[in-house]
Design an enzyme around this catalytic site. Sequence first.
Site, short mmCIF file in Angstrom:
data_model
loop_
_atom_site.label_atom_id
_atom_site.label_comp_id
_atom_site.label_asym_id
_atom_site.label_seq_id
_atom_site.Cartn_x
_atom_site.Cartn_y
_atom_site.Cartn_z
N LYS A 175 9.29 1.22 5.39
CA LYS A 175 9.11 2.65 5.12
C LYS A 175 9.53 3.49 6.32
CE LYS A 175 5.28 2.03 1.85
NZ LYS A 175 3.83 2.24 1.60
N ALA B 79 -1.07 -1.87 8.01
CA ALA B 79 0.00 -2.03 9.00
C ALA B 79 0.54 -0.68 9.41
CB ALA B 79 1.11 -2.88 8.42
N SER C 88 3.40 3.33 7.29
CA SER C 88 2.16 2.57 7.17
C SER C 88 2.04 2.02 5.75
CB SER C 88 0.95 3.46 7.49
OG SER C 88 -0.26 2.71 7.50
N ASP C 89 1.37 0.89 5.65
CA ASP C 89 1.12 0.31 4.33
C ASP C 89 -0.19 -0.47 4.39
OD1 ASP C 89 2.58 -0.17 1.60
OD2 ASP C 89 1.66 -2.09 2.14
N GLN C 90 -0.87 -0.48 3.27
CA GLN C 90 -2.15 -1.20 3.20
C GLN C 90 -2.13 -2.16 2.01
OE1 GLN C 90 -6.02 0.52 1.61
NE2 GLN C 90 -6.45 0.54 3.81
#
Length: 204
Positions: A64, A117, A80-82
């Site tokens: 991203k 992250a 960011s990613d979850q």
Amino acid sequence: MRMIQAQIPARPVRTLVLGSTSPYRRELLARLRVPFQTAAPHVDETPRPGEAPAALAARLARAKADDVAARYPEALVIGSDQVAELDGQPLGKPGSHERAVAQLRAMSGRTVYFHTALALVCHASGWVAEDMAHVEVRLRVLSDAEIERYLQAERPYDCAGSAKSEGLGIALLEAIVSDDPTALIGLPLIRTARWLRAAGVELP
């Protein structure tokens, strides 16, 4: 999580871009009171075969950030990613009431891990920082009536694992264990602030 850092040459602070359209991440980053723009990343979020949940979160956060940085090469871009994890398997965003019910029934009385992250990149300078916050969430044993009341009140269909701890979801929990509490909402602010300072952004 391995962290990578390179130096940005001395110069005025670059434009800051949040590579996300998530209102949760936007509200969290606004807490730091630094000006920023938002841009939508265009990334395929399909897990790869056998990909661990934490590895998936790390790959997507970097993807991203890189996707948005390709359009804003002079900017400092946050990605960011979850990914939520139960029994070693990822729990995505439910997207519907029925799937949210199924997720919460599976999570009832269990421990769920949320991997959030973070990636900060600047293509012009080659600067990269990557980090990861892990959150352990212990849920109470939930009745179907509790699940239904929660979903009707919060409608958390765009939240990983149907979790919305900043709202009524907190009443579903026994405990949260983390060194970066905002990570559960979607952006680990302690780590974000650390890397923004490293990149030359002045914070209070």
